[in-house]
Design a protein around this motif. Structure first.
Motif, short mmCIF file in Angstrom:
data_model
loop_
_atom_site.label_atom_id
_atom_site.label_comp_id
_atom_site.label_asym_id
_atom_site.label_seq_id
_atom_site.Cartn_x
_atom_site.Cartn_y
_atom_site.Cartn_z
N VAL A 1 14.32 11.97 3.82
CA VAL A 1 13.32 12.38 2.11
C VAL A 1 14.03 10.74 1.30
CG1 VAL A 1 14.74 12.41 -0.58
CG2 VAL A 1 15.24 14.25 1.62
N LEU A 2 14.51 9.62 2.18
CA LEU A 2 13.92 8.49 1.41
C LEU A 2 12.59 7.26 1.77
CD1 LEU A 2 15.22 5.77 -0.53
CD2 LEU A 2 16.13 4.64 2.38
N PHE A 3 11.93 7.19 2.67
CA PHE A 3 11.02 6.87 2.81
C PHE A 3 10.09 6.93 1.97
CE2 PHE A 3 13.16 4.82 5.95
CZ PHE A 3 12.95 3.91 6.37
N PRO A 4 9.26 8.45 2.23
CA PRO A 4 8.51 9.46 1.24
C PRO A 4 8.57 8.72 -0.60
CG PRO A 4 9.37 10.77 2.64
CD PRO A 4 10.03 9.50 2.74
N ALA A 5 9.49 8.87 -0.50
CA ALA A 5 10.54 8.46 -1.68
C ALA A 5 9.95 7.01 -1.77
CB ALA A 5 11.75 8.72 -2.36
N LEU A 6 10.12 6.31 -1.37
CA LEU A 6 10.06 5.14 -1.41
C LEU A 6 8.72 4.48 -1.80
CD1 LEU A 6 12.82 2.95 1.55
CD2 LEU A 6 12.15 2.66 -1.21
N TYR A 7 8.16 5.09 -0.88
CA TYR A 7 6.27 5.01 -0.84
C TYR A 7 5.66 5.33 -1.55
CZ TYR A 7 1.30 5.70 -0.08
OH TYR A 7 0.05 5.92 -0.21
N PHE A 8 6.19 6.78 -2.78
CA PHE A 8 5.85 7.14 -4.20
C PHE A 8 6.40 5.97 -4.89
CE2 PHE A 8 6.58 9.72 -7.79
CZ PHE A 8 5.74 10.34 -7.81
N PHE A 9 7.84 5.97 -5.44
CA PHE A 9 8.13 4.80 -6.56
C PHE A 9 7.07 3.61 -6.40
CE2 PHE A 9 11.42 8.95 -6.47
CZ PHE A 9 10.81 8.93 -8.06
N ILE A 10 7.69 2.78 -4.88
CA ILE A 10 7.06 1.26 -5.21
C ILE A 10 4.99 1.80 -5.36
CG2 ILE A 10 6.95 -0.41 -3.17
CD1 ILE A 10 9.61 0.06 -2.54
N SER A 11 4.50 2.04 -4.44
CA SER A 11 2.90 1.72 -5.02
C SER A 11 3.47 1.92 -7.05
CB SER A 11 2.92 3.33 -4.18
OG SER A 11 2.46 4.17 -4.50
N ARG A 12 4.18 2.79 -7.20
CA ARG A 12 3.92 3.21 -8.64
C ARG A 12 5.05 2.13 -10.02
NH1 ARG A 12 2.49 7.30 -6.52
NH2 ARG A 12 1.17 8.92 -7.08
N TYR A 13 5.34 1.67 -9.22
CA TYR A 13 6.23 0.69 -9.89
C TYR A 13 7.61 -0.17 -9.44
CZ TYR A 13 7.05 5.06 -12.18
OH TYR A 13 7.29 6.67 -12.89
N GLY A 14 6.36 -0.82 -8.43
CA GLY A 14 6.62 -2.47 -7.37
C GLY A 14 8.50 -1.91 -7.45
N ILE A 15 9.19 -3.42 -7.35
CA ILE A 15 10.41 -3.56 -6.68
C ILE A 15 11.33 -2.81 -7.33
CG2 ILE A 15 10.00 -5.61 -5.06
CD1 ILE A 15 11.53 -7.27 -7.73
N VAL A 16 11.19 -2.70 -8.34
CA VAL A 16 11.49 -1.63 -9.44
C VAL A 16 11.62 -0.13 -8.43
CG1 VAL A 16 12.57 -0.67 -11.50
CG2 VAL A 16 11.78 -2.82 -11.44
N GLY A 17 10.67 0.13 -8.63
CA GLY A 17 10.56 1.50 -7.32
C GLY A 17 11.53 1.86 -6.62
N ALA A 18 11.70 0.62 -6.20
CA ALA A 18 12.88 1.09 -5.09
C ALA A 18 14.59 1.69 -5.20
CB ALA A 18 12.96 -0.51 -3.92
N GLY A 19 14.78 0.90 -6.42
CA GLY A 19 15.93 1.82 -7.18
C GLY A 19 15.85 3.21 -7.40
N TYR A 20 14.38 2.95 -7.91
CA TYR A 20 14.20 4.84 -8.18
C TYR A 20 13.81 5.74 -6.96
CZ TYR A 20 12.58 3.82 -13.38
OH TYR A 20 12.30 3.50 -13.91
N ALA A 21 13.95 4.97 -5.96
CA ALA A 21 13.30 6.45 -4.68
C ALA A 21 14.85 6.19 -3.94
CB ALA A 21 13.06 5.17 -3.59
N TYR A 22 16.01 5.21 -3.73
CA TYR A 22 17.23 5.44 -3.88
C TYR A 22 18.64 6.58 -4.37
CZ TYR A 22 17.28 1.54 0.04
OH TYR A 22 17.31 1.12 1.66
#
Length: 496
Positions: free
Chosen positions: A362-383
């Motif tokens: 679940v994590l890696f698709p979420a990281l790709y989705f959120f980081i591509s849209r929100y930068g490093i803050v997207g890592a927080g959303y993904a986790y």
């Protein structure tokens, strides 16, 4: 079983004390270092640490867990574990040296070469740690574990801060890590009389248990450090430094405080054996974690803005939203960390691997989705998103193994969850009103108000529920006993 529970309770006190000391020093150290160093310094060390963690996977069999879980562990088991740790540690050290130049090219960071060479030395030193210290946890001797942790941490703290003040560079972090690892090895031999010998006599038995732990640890590495490679490669050392410090600060009060509970619960569960007894203990600890540790993580999320501005400074402002999101994710993680102890204690390490696999999937698709849209803050959303999914998966697995009901789990967590929600909403509203006030006043007012509101809500809900036994009763009893112990004894006047 009562004796084991009492030993676990004493162990929790010692381990909480050790972890509080360890992480209190860690918090002070991080706050001071963020003032003396720049985000890029932390990011550079994080790059090398991630590569080292990748090499660690070669020997991540969690043999110490096998020694604890095995009730009749003999000398040949301990010697075999030490031999494996030595071999894998030296191989990892050599790998860091050989990968120094390629890693620098991968990250486009020439300074990384020297950092990797020092990391190789650190790994080489750590390979010689005495396996005998595992008996501290196996035999529930947590006072020894407390001393072991405290001495190492204090030594590292003073040396790192002194070096940071003089050097003002990432070399201070590396020097502190090197001395900390050396102290750890020396203490392991001075505090335990066991003297390991080279042997592989119990290799087959250990691998039978630990093969699943290897898979679980590989997945755990991807879970924790997978995004480190992504952020470092795409955004560079500065952004990675912001992420790594944000992760550390946001997770200190949650994952770090719950870690001592898990160090105690695993050997305790292993000695209990019976699922119904473990279930009762597990639900009690779940309630305690929800009551005492979750509000700390949610509280950090509520005061993230004044916290960063006051303690870290203007060069860390990008960390504000990341800390807020990761703190909530860390609070959720804290409620689930005790599950692994149950699975391994019952001899089901394959469950750890399966659940970790689901998390990573679940994590890696979420990281790709959120980081591509929100930068490093997207890592927080993904986790945060992944952790919400993980709560459902882990609780279902543990519930199936221990045969408790969803209602019994809900009974121990609903009051803390309602309490932290109320606290968060009120603190956020209060902080908006105080935004023009001095930062330190704003931070202290938010924090104090949040603590008072949470305690009052919890107490009101507990009394409205009829004062049921559980974490609230245990905590109040502990407070009363401490107060009674410190209260001066009343003098008895003789009638004569």
């Amino acid at each position: 079983m009562n004796q084991i529970n009492q030993s676990m309770a004493r162990g929790v006190v010692w381990m909480m004390g050790a972890r509080l000391l360890d992480r209190s020093i860690g918090i002070v150290s991080t706050l001071v270092l963020t003032r003396l160093l720049v985000p890029g310094d932390f990011g550079l060390v994080a790059m090398a640490t991630a590569v080292g963690g990748l090499l660690d996977l070669l020997g991540s069999f969690s043999f110490d867990a096998a020694l604890i879980q095995k009730a009749n562990a003999e000398r040949r088991h301990f010697d075999t574990v030490w031999t494996f740790n030595l071999l894998f540690g030296l191989v990892s050290a050599l790998g860091l040296v050989l990968l120094a130049a390629p890693a620098a090219v991968f990250y486009h960071e020439p300074r990384l070469t020297d950092v990797m060479l020092v990391m190789g030395l650190i790994y080489g030193i750590g390979a010689f740690t005495n396996v005998g210290v595992v008996t501290f946890r196996k035999e529930l001797q947590f006072r020894q574990e407390f001393i072991f942790i405290a001495v190492r941490r204090a030594t590292t703290f003073f040396l790192t801060l002194g070096a940071a003040y003089l050097l003002r560079s990432y070399w201070a972090l590396l020097l502190g890590m090197t001395v900390g690892r050396l102290v750890n090895v020396i203490m392991s031999y001075t505090m335990n009389s066991y003297r390991p010998r080279l042997s592989l006599a119990a290799a087959r038995e250990l691998f039978h248990f630990s093969k699943w732990m290897l898979i679980a640890n590989c997945l755990q590495f991807l879970r924790h450090d997978g995004c480190t490679f992504m952020i470092g490669k795409v955004f560079g050392a500065n952004a990675l430094g912001i992420y790594s410090v944000s992760y550390e600060i946001s997770n200190l009060p949650t994952s770090e405080l719950v870690a001592p509970i898990n160090r105690v619960s695993f050997p305790g569960y292993a000695k209990m054996g019976q699922t119904e007894v473990i279930a009762q203990s597990y639900l009690g600890l779940l309630g305690l974690i929800a009551l005492l540790i979750v509000p700390v993580g949610v509280g950090i999320a509520a005061v993230a803005d004044p916290l960063v501005r006051t303690l870290l400074g203007d060069k860390w402002l990008e960390a504000i939203p990341l800390i807020a999101i990761l703190a909530v994710s860390g609070a959720l993680t804290a409620t689930q960390t005790n599950n692994t102890a149950v699975w391994v204690a019952l001899g089901r390490p394959q469950k750890v691997s399966l659940v970790q696999g689901c998390y990573v999937a679940v994590l890696f698709p979420a990281l790709y989705f959120f980081i591509s849209r929100y930068g490093i803050v997207g890592a927080g959303y993904a986790y945060l998103f992944t952790q919400l999914v993980d709560v459902l998966i882990e609780m279902r697995v543990t519930r199936t193994m221990l045969a408790f009901s969803w209602a019994s789990a809900l009974r121990v967590v609903w009051r803390p969850l309602l309490g932290v929600t109320t606290m968060y909403l009120l603190v956020r509203e209060l902080d908006a009103v105080l935004v023009s006030q001095p930062l330190i006043l704003r931070l202290l007012t938010d924090s104090l108000t949040g603590a008072v509101v949470y305690c009052l809500v919890i107490l009101a809900l507990w009394r409205a529920s009829g004062c049921p036994p559980g974490a609230e009763q245990l905590s109040l009893g502990r407070v009363k006993s401490v107060y009674a112990a410190r209260r001066p004894a009343r003098r008895v006047v003789s009638p004569h």
